[in-house]
Each structure stands twice: as structure tokens, then as C-alpha cells.
Design a protein around this motif. Sequence first.
Motif, short mmCIF file in Angstrom:
data_model
loop_
_atom_site.label_atom_id
_atom_site.label_comp_id
_atom_site.label_asym_id
_atom_site.label_seq_id
_atom_site.Cartn_x
_atom_site.Cartn_y
_atom_site.Cartn_z
N LEU A 1 0.83 -1.21 0.00
CA LEU A 1 0.00 0.00 0.00
C LEU A 1 0.86 1.25 0.00
O LEU A 1 0.64 2.19 -0.75
N VAL B 1 -1.51 2.55 7.28
CA VAL B 1 -2.51 1.88 6.46
C VAL B 1 -3.77 2.74 6.35
O VAL B 1 -4.31 2.97 5.27
N LEU B 2 -4.22 3.25 7.50
CA LEU B 2 -5.48 4.00 7.50
C LEU B 2 -5.34 5.29 6.70
O LEU B 2 -6.23 5.67 5.96
N THR C 1 -5.18 4.41 2.89
CA THR C 1 -6.41 3.91 2.29
C THR C 1 -7.53 4.94 2.30
O THR C 1 -8.44 4.89 1.49
N ALA C 2 -7.46 5.90 3.23
CA ALA C 2 -8.51 6.93 3.29
C ALA C 2 -8.25 7.94 2.17
O ALA C 2 -7.65 8.99 2.37
N ARG C 3 -8.74 7.58 0.97
CA ARG C 3 -8.40 8.37 -0.21
C ARG C 3 -8.94 9.79 -0.17
O ARG C 3 -8.39 10.70 -0.77
N ALA C 4 -10.09 9.96 0.53
CA ALA C 4 -10.72 11.28 0.53
C ALA C 4 -10.00 12.23 1.49
O ALA C 4 -10.26 13.42 1.48
#
Lengths: 377, 321
Positions: free
Chosen positions: A310, A355-356, A359-362
Motif C-alpha cells: 500500500l 494503512v489507514l 487507504t482513506a483516499r478522501a
Amino acid sequence: MTSILEPDAERQGRPETQGRREFLATRRRTALVELTMTVLTVAVAVLIAFLVVLATGKDATGALNALLTGPLERTPRIGRWLADATTLALLGLSVAIPFRARQISLGAEGQVYAGALASALVAIHLHLPPVAAVLVPLAVAALAGGALGAVPGVMKARLGANEIVATLMLNAVVVRVFDYLLTDHIKAPDSSAVQSAPVRPDSALPLLSDFFGVPLDQANIGLFGMLAVAAAVWFLLARTPLGYRIRITGSNPDFARYGGLDVPRTIEWSFVIGGALAGLAGAHLALGVYGGLQPDMAGGLAFEGIVVALLGRNNPVGVVAAALLYSYLRVGGDVMEQQTDVGSEAVTIIQAVIVLLVTARALPELVKRYLARREAR
Amino acid sequence: MGQVLDVVLSTGFLAAILGVSTPYVLAALGGLLAERAGVPNIALEGSMLTAACTGALVAGYSGSVWAGAACGIAGGALLALLLGVLHLYLGADAIIAGIGLNLLAAGATAYTVYALLGDKGGTSRLHSGALPSVRLPLIEDVPGLGAVLSGQNVLTWAALAAAPAVAWLLYRARFGFHLRAVGEHPEAARSVGIHVHRVQFRALALSGALAGAAGVFLSMGAVSFFVTGMTAGRGYIALAAVFLGALRPWGVFLAALGFGTAEALAVQLGNLDIPSQLVSAIPYAFTLVALAFFAWRRRRASRTAPASPPGLPSPHLTETP
């Protein structure tokens, strides 16, 4: 890559070369932005962990210092860093390939054990000529991992079975079978601990300490092997038909189907190649790091591979960089635990935050909007 | 073989199955609710771990096991809500965010326990106590049945009650109707005025609370202390039970019971010179086969199904000249 073609093209000044220049410039800019974002993500994660440590009344500055400078203080620590980065980069690449085909394979754990088991059995029992003694166990490990990857791959591609559940179940089976074989059949009879006999010296991956003359702990030539594998993965994804199929399947499966690509076969191959790489990571653990089989030898590493993939944006170069960065933190975490009153769990928190955040694309969008609103005021 | 039968048919073994199955049943039913609402909750593991840790710590410091259990369950729900925020508002992939939350729970619980108690292993030095077991005065005296049912932990009873409760909620309650609609077709649900995100958040909260109860059982039912990493992948197994149970409450309940039975069996057979690792691998291998079988059947059904809904003339009838 453009050094030969570019000056010539510039002289001619054709419109399509201009388009290409713009394209390359955009791509460089994107790569720069991604690199900045990655470093920023890790920095924010480290900062959050620092604040957590500070809030619990521990020696946060000392911990941060140990975390960030510890791994470079002694050469064995550098060696541990490089060995860890090798395993993690292989795992990251193994996860990244199915990810690129938009398949979430969590099967690396089982594949690591399969690769370790297969390579160690060959390396313990077979007499082989010098170079083959190293290469054959590695090939066997890749085959074992790839075969294990094929199971969820075929299930997903041909039957539409959920690959997350399939890989998790396969992990559970393989880990238990590994445990059973190790305790009941492979365990060296003269040893009281549950572990295999050491691999034959011919088959052990040569240590870097022997080349450089400084103690580098477990670091071995697997490091260069990993770099070669990363280059091969880059070539596969960027320059081969299969790589193109994997990328198209991942970015637009409908287009791939209408375009006549064999989507099921592509998905299967992404799982098989990913499995083979995880098998190589297992071989690196068995032949390089531990020199044999041990219970729980890959504990939790597979999920760390997901973090690395990621963080490296599923891009081979990025994955290697992310593995180096991430294993640096892991070794730093151990130093921190030895030298201060802060446990290495703080590194797990850093990992989770990474990771968070990734992954939090916004999230970057929200931050941008917030900053814009403040500027407008 | 006779020995094996003796073990399997003993009342103690049946009682053990119920105990071992409790966390699987609770967490799997939680996973079912989230899955049916359209949000795969892979953070069950993290919810369990958070709840197990919070429960033991609160119970230890407050002296009340009930306060511990309540805080544990709330902690589990909170982690699931965090998944909701990440997935529904911040556009995070539910699976990857779930993995991140599981890591967060693993790191945060281990860190908290170490920071508070200075012990890396767990909270065994904190005498937190366990939730009471339920004795059934009349049934207790029935031979066989009494030994199986009486003396089970209160959360085991909660797990047994949770299956019909979840079935009722999904198929009989208005909220369950909304939940299924949201999971099956969010656009359609939105078009008839259902707040999709609100329903999904509530489903996640319930999901996390059930997983939380599963975690609380681990640290305050089966034993009376928290051990770092004590969930040991049970949340992932529960997730498999959700799929093995074909996304239906009783199916999920039976699948979870199956995993519990295999684990209990592995523990019992370990004493009998039968490799316990292989016994405990059976349910996972079985799930793998079942997963392939169900997928194959679904694919075949979708291939042979009529192309148009019943009632309309089938295409080849209209196309024939």
C-alpha cells in the motif's frame, strides 16, 4: 530512459514527441507528489505515535531518537534492517501483483510457510552441486508458493469465489499443516526445541558479512536477489503483455472483457506470480534468516507485506523503498524497546496509522478543502 | 477409536463445544449484520481484541465485571464505527481499512496494557474477575442435559439467544428490512427515502457490539484476564463462518458452531496422540471446499437461469421467425 531518444526528438520537434515530453513531465510530477505523500504519511504516523507515547507519560523524545537513529548505530542492526527489508519487499511485491489486478489476496502467510517448508526440505536433504544447491531450493519455494496461490486464483477466476475468505482459509490450513509436519516429522531428533535441522551449508544464502568484512547479522545475498526480483516485476508489469493484461484487468475489468482479454486467466496468473514471490520470501526466511525451520517463523509478516504494498502504491520501485522505510522502523522499534521504556508495539500503531492514512483516499481532499477554506477567510 | 467416541459423546465435551463456540457465534452474527448491510467487516478481529482488553482493564480497575463488559462491548462497537467513518466518509477500501484497524487494535491494546501494568504478556496481575455462569436449578438435575446446559457462562447464553434475535431483526423488524435493502441495492433504498449511511452505521455498531461481546467472553468468560493477541485470528474465522453460513442467521450460527466443535475436538484429541493441528485444520479445509462448491452452484444457476424475468416471453420465442 529518455537519454538516447530525447535530444534527437527535440531537434525534430514533432507534435507527438512534444506530447510524449508532456506526458513524461506529468508522470515525473505525479511520482514526485506520490513520493512526498508517502514520506508525509510516514511522518504523520510517527508523529501520532510520538504524541501517544508522550500522552502516556513515557520518555517520548528518547524513544523517537532510538527509533530514528538506532538502526544505523551498529552494523549488525544495519544487517537486520537489510534482511528484514528483503523479506518485506518480496512480500510487498507478492501482494502488489494481485492488487494491480484488483484482487485482494491475503494468502501470503500460507505461501510464505509453503515456500519455507519446500525450500528447507530440499536444502536439508538433497546433495546438490554448488550453485544448484542455492538455486534449486529457491525454485522449489517459488513453485510451492505459486501452486498455493493458484488455488484461490482459480476459485476466484473460474467460480467467482470470494478470494479473501479463500486465502484466509488456506492460510489457516497451511499454517496448521506446517506446524504438524514440523513438530511431528521434521523436528531434529537430537534437539529439544521444536525446530528443523539446519540447512546444508551449500544451500544457505551466503552472508553479506563474508563479503564486506563487517558484522551484518543475517543480511545475505537475498538482498540482491530481491532487487533483481523487483526489477523483473517492474518489467513484467510495464513491458509484457501479461503485465498489460493485469493492469487493464485491475483498472477497468469491463474494458478488459470487451477488449477480448482473457480476464480469468489474467487473474489466475496474478495469484500464481504473487504466490511464487511470497514463496521466495519464505525461502529467504528459511535459507537466509533462520537457516532452518522454526515454529511461527513468519508470524504476522504477511500483513506487513500488505502495508508495504500500500505504502509503495503497488509499484515495484515504491514497494522496495517502502520496505526499506518500513523495516527501518521495525528495527528501530526493537532498539527503542531495548533502550527506553516504550514497547515496540508503538511501531504497530505507526503501521496501522500508515494503512489507514493511505487507504482513506478522501483524506487529502478534505485537508485541501479545509486549507482552501482557511485561506479564503 | 473407542476412546475417541467416549470423548466425543461425553457431556463434558458437549458443554465444551458451547463454550468454545461462543466467541465464534457472537462475532460471526456480527459479521453477518455488517455484510448484509453491504459493508464487509473484516475488523471483527480488532473489535474482539479491543473489547477483550477494555473489558478486563475496566473490570480490573473499577471492580465491576458488568461495567467491564459494557465498556468492552462499547469499545468493540466504537472500532466498527471507525470502520464506518473510514469507509463511508473517507472513501477507504473496507477490507484494507479493516486490516488497518485490526493492526491498530493489536498495537493499541498491547501498548496500553504495557503502559498501564508494565507487563507485555497481559493483565493477569490485575484481578479482573469473570462474568458469572448461569445455573439452572431444575434442568441441572436432569442427567446429561443438566451437565451440558447448566453452568454455562452468561455470554454463552447470550450467543445462543443472539441467533434467533439476529434472525428476527433481519427478517421481521423494520430496521432489518432497511438493512437488507441497503445491502442489496443502495440506490434503490435511497430512492425510497432510506438513509443508506445511517442504516450502515447502525449495522456496523451492532456488528462491532456483537464482536465486542465475543471479545469480552475471551477475557472475562473463558478466563479472567487479557492476554496480548488473545483473539488469535478468531475474527477472521468468524468472517469465514459468515460466508460458509450462506449469509443467513441460522446458517452462520451452525457454521460458527462447526468451527467451535472442531476446535474443541482438537483440544480433546490432543491428549489422545492424534495430531491436533490436523484436526483443527479440518473446518478450514471444509470451508474452502464449501466455498468452491457454493460458488460453482451459483455460477451454474446464473448460467442456466432464464434470461428474462418470468412472465415475459423468453427471448428465443420472440426471436424465432
